[in-house]
Design a protein around this motif. Structure first.
Motif, PDB file in Angstrom:
ATOM      1  N   PHE A  89       7.964  17.555  41.230  1.00 31.35           N
ATOM      2  CA  PHE A  89       8.442  16.974  39.979  1.00 31.35           C
ATOM      3  C   PHE A  89       9.874  17.427  39.681  1.00 31.35           C
ATOM      4  CE2 PHE A  89       8.881  16.793  35.349  1.00 31.35           C
ATOM      5  CZ  PHE A  89       8.498  15.485  35.106  1.00 31.35           C
ATOM      6  N   ARG A  90      10.161  18.684  39.944  1.00 35.81           N
ATOM      7  CA  ARG A  90      11.522  19.185  39.732  1.00 35.81           C
ATOM      8  C   ARG A  90      12.507  18.489  40.658  1.00 35.81           C
ATOM      9  NH1 ARG A  90      11.531  25.307  40.650  1.00 35.81           N
ATOM     10  NH2 ARG A  90      13.753  24.992  40.245  1.00 35.81           N
ATOM     11  N   LEU A  91      12.101  18.232  41.900  1.00 37.53           N
ATOM     12  CA  LEU A  91      12.976  17.511  42.822  1.00 37.53           C
ATOM     13  C   LEU A  91      13.231  16.093  42.320  1.00 37.53           C
ATOM     14  CD1 LEU A  91      14.477  17.158  45.497  1.00 37.53           C
ATOM     15  CD2 LEU A  91      12.294  16.581  46.569  1.00 37.53           C
ATOM     16  N   VAL A 141       2.936  20.801  53.618  1.00 36.71           N
ATOM     17  CA  VAL A 141       4.201  20.539  54.322  1.00 36.71           C
ATOM     18  C   VAL A 141       5.156  19.763  53.425  1.00 36.71           C
ATOM     19  CG1 VAL A 141       5.224  19.260  56.247  1.00 36.71           C
ATOM     20  CG2 VAL A 141       3.185  20.652  56.625  1.00 36.71           C
ATOM     21  N   GLU A 142       4.637  18.768  52.702  1.00 35.01           N
ATOM     22  CA  GLU A 142       5.477  18.005  51.778  1.00 35.01           C
ATOM     23  C   GLU A 142       6.023  18.908  50.669  1.00 35.01           C
ATOM     24  OE1 GLU A 142       3.246  14.740  50.287  1.00 35.01           O
ATOM     25  OE2 GLU A 142       3.507  13.526  52.090  1.00 35.01           O
ATOM     26  N   TYR A 143       5.204  19.842  50.205  1.00 28.37           N
ATOM     27  CA  TYR A 143       5.624  20.756  49.141  1.00 28.37           C
ATOM     28  C   TYR A 143       6.784  21.632  49.616  1.00 28.37           C
ATOM     29  CZ  TYR A 143       5.160  24.133  45.314  1.00 28.37           C
ATOM     30  OH  TYR A 143       5.394  24.941  44.219  1.00 28.37           O
ATOM     31  N   VAL A 144       6.638  22.174  50.830  1.00 33.41           N
ATOM     32  CA  VAL A 144       7.707  23.008  51.390  1.00 33.41           C
ATOM     33  C   VAL A 144       8.964  22.184  51.618  1.00 33.41           C
ATOM     34  CG1 VAL A 144       8.400  24.384  53.399  1.00 33.41           C
ATOM     35  CG2 VAL A 144       6.107  24.648  52.436  1.00 33.41           C
ATOM     36  N   GLY A 145       8.802  20.948  52.112  1.00 34.77           N
ATOM     37  CA  GLY A 145       9.952  20.082  52.307  1.00 34.77           C
ATOM     38  C   GLY A 145      10.667  19.772  51.002  1.00 34.77           C
ATOM     39  N   ALA A 146       9.890  19.538  49.935  1.00 33.00           N
ATOM     40  CA  ALA A 146      10.489  19.282  48.625  1.00 33.00           C
ATOM     41  C   ALA A 146      11.240  20.506  48.124  1.00 33.00           C
ATOM     42  CB  ALA A 146       9.406  18.873  47.630  1.00 33.00           C
ATOM     43  N   TRP A 147      10.678  21.685  48.361  1.00 41.67           N
ATOM     44  CA  TRP A 147      11.333  22.934  47.937  1.00 41.67           C
ATOM     45  C   TRP A 147      12.666  23.125  48.666  1.00 41.67           C
ATOM     46  CZ3 TRP A 147      12.056  27.488  50.962  1.00 41.67           C
ATOM     47  CH2 TRP A 147      12.535  28.584  50.250  1.00 41.67           C
TER      48      TRP A 147
END
Length: 399
Positions: free
Chosen positions: A274-276, A235-241
């Motif tokens: 990391f990109r975010l 969920v955190e990964y999708v939110g960061a994306w």
């Protein structure tokens, strides 16, 4: 299909899913081995497996029960190791824990070999000289499981308040619930053995029902609790994306006027968090650089302009920030940095991580789509062009 078969199947699915993580860290290795040991233990409760083993070695040996209990102790040891790695990374009684597990398993094997077990049903205490070893076997097994589950419950439930995410809290809560039920499982085994020894009566059907229900519920709770933290990461990964997608257009606009803030090192596309992080840093660095092209007077005019447009108070500050940033980007193309003036304040200063991302999303939305921001930037550009024209006419008249 029996309930024990379903529980074993679910455990093996979760165990195989987590097994590749065994090489990642000590914490992940302990979790993976916990699940494998639990799945193997529950496999020996599947009627077909139990029947096959009994047929191979003889039903009087009662090997499935012994293997199930040994694997149960092993899984409890690894689960305790896992929760300590999560909640107490500095460690907790490592040597006593190793000694306890190292003593419990050999004692169980020894007492089981000499015990006199009654046939049929769950493991029942026997009669005669071997009855003492039956009691000692059950005491060692139950004592280890009970203490391990009580300690794990204390650690899991204590760690809930330290988890950063809702799913992380729910995962630790379910793990704590599972170990709490494991503690109750050990307690009811003690109660039934005590009743049998003190009164000579037993309740095999009730004991089997309670034991099976508590055990299966505890294991399923632990399996579900294990699944939630990785889901939280997803969920955190999708939110960061999603946040990166929203901030990327603002990043493009700002770094075109301040390209020197962009780091040269490339980052793989799938490393979204990391990109975010890098995107946020470069946006903030670009804001620091661009504010040198406008004075605090521009910021003051922007606040007055936004107030006149009756922008919602909740978004007014972000719109003001977008106004002076748009003006600064325009000025960066046409003029030198301003010297000896006070620069606009940065709205992102002093915010925590969540508030920082929320602020930048609001600024990006206003910068890219607000007609108020576009109108203010045009007004400022027109005013500056007019001032430059007047200055050129005065200069020409003087000549």
């Amino acid at each position: 299909m029996s309930t024990s078969t379903i529980v074993a199947g679910v455990l093996w699915l979760v165990a195989l899913w987590r097994l590749p993580s065994i090489r990642h860290s000590h914490k992940q290795r302990s979790l993976a081995l916990t699940l494998v040991a639990l799945a193997a233990a529950m496999t020996f409760e599947v009627p077909q497996v139990k029947g096959t083993v009994d047929a191979a070695v003889g039903i009087d040996v009662r090997l499935p029960y012994l293997l199930k209990h040994l694997l149960g102790v092993t899984s409890a040891a690894y689960l305790l190791d896992f929760v300590i790695a999560v909640v107490r990374p500095q460690g907790l009684a490592r040597r006593p824990r190793l000694v306890a597990a190292g003593v419990t398993l050999p004692l169980m094997l020894t007492f089981y070999a000499f015990a006199n077990w009654m046939p049929g049903g769950p493991v029942r205490l026997g009669e005669g000289p071997g009855a003492l070893f039956s009691i000692l076997y059950m005491a060692v097994f139950t004592l280890y499981i009970g203490i391990a589950m009580v300690v794990a419950t204390w650690l899991f439930l204590g760690g809930v308040r330290h988890s950063r995410t809702l799913l992380g809290k729910a995962g630790l809560g379910l793990l704590g619930l599972g170990t709490l039920l494991g503690s109750v499982y050990a307690l009811q085994r003690i109660v039934f053995v005590t009743v049998q020894l003190s009164t000579g009566t037993d309740y095999p059907d009730l004991e089997n029902l309670l034991s099976t229900t508590l055990k299966q519920t505890a294991i399923l709770s632990i399996a579900l609790g294990v699944c939630l933290p990785p889901l939280s990461v997803a969920v955190e990964y999708v939110g960061a994306w999603r946040t990166l997608r929203r901030l990327r257009p603002l990043w493009v606009q700002l770094t075109e006027s301040a390209p020197y803030v962009v780091l040269a090192t490339s980052v793989r596309r799938r490393r979204i968090p990391f990109r975010l992080e890098r995107c946020v840093i470069e946006i903030e660095d670009a804001c620091l650089a661009l504010r040198e092209y406008v004075s605090v007077d521009t910021y003051t005019r922007a606040r007055k302009f936004v107030r006149q447009k009756a922008v919602d108070v909740q978004y007014a500050d972000a719109v003001v920030e977008a106004c002076w940033l748009r003006t600064a980007v325009q000025q960066a193309r046409n003029r030198e940095r301003l010297r000896g003036v006070e620069y606009p304040p940065l709205g992102v200063t002093g915010r925590d991580r969540a508030s920082e991302l929320s602020w930048l999303r609001a600024v990006a939305r206003a910068y890219l789509s607000s007609p108020i921001v576009s109108e203010f930037a045009r007004q400022e550009q027109s005013s500056i062009s007019h001032e430059q024209g007047d200055s050129e006419r005065i200069s020409s008249h003087d000549n």
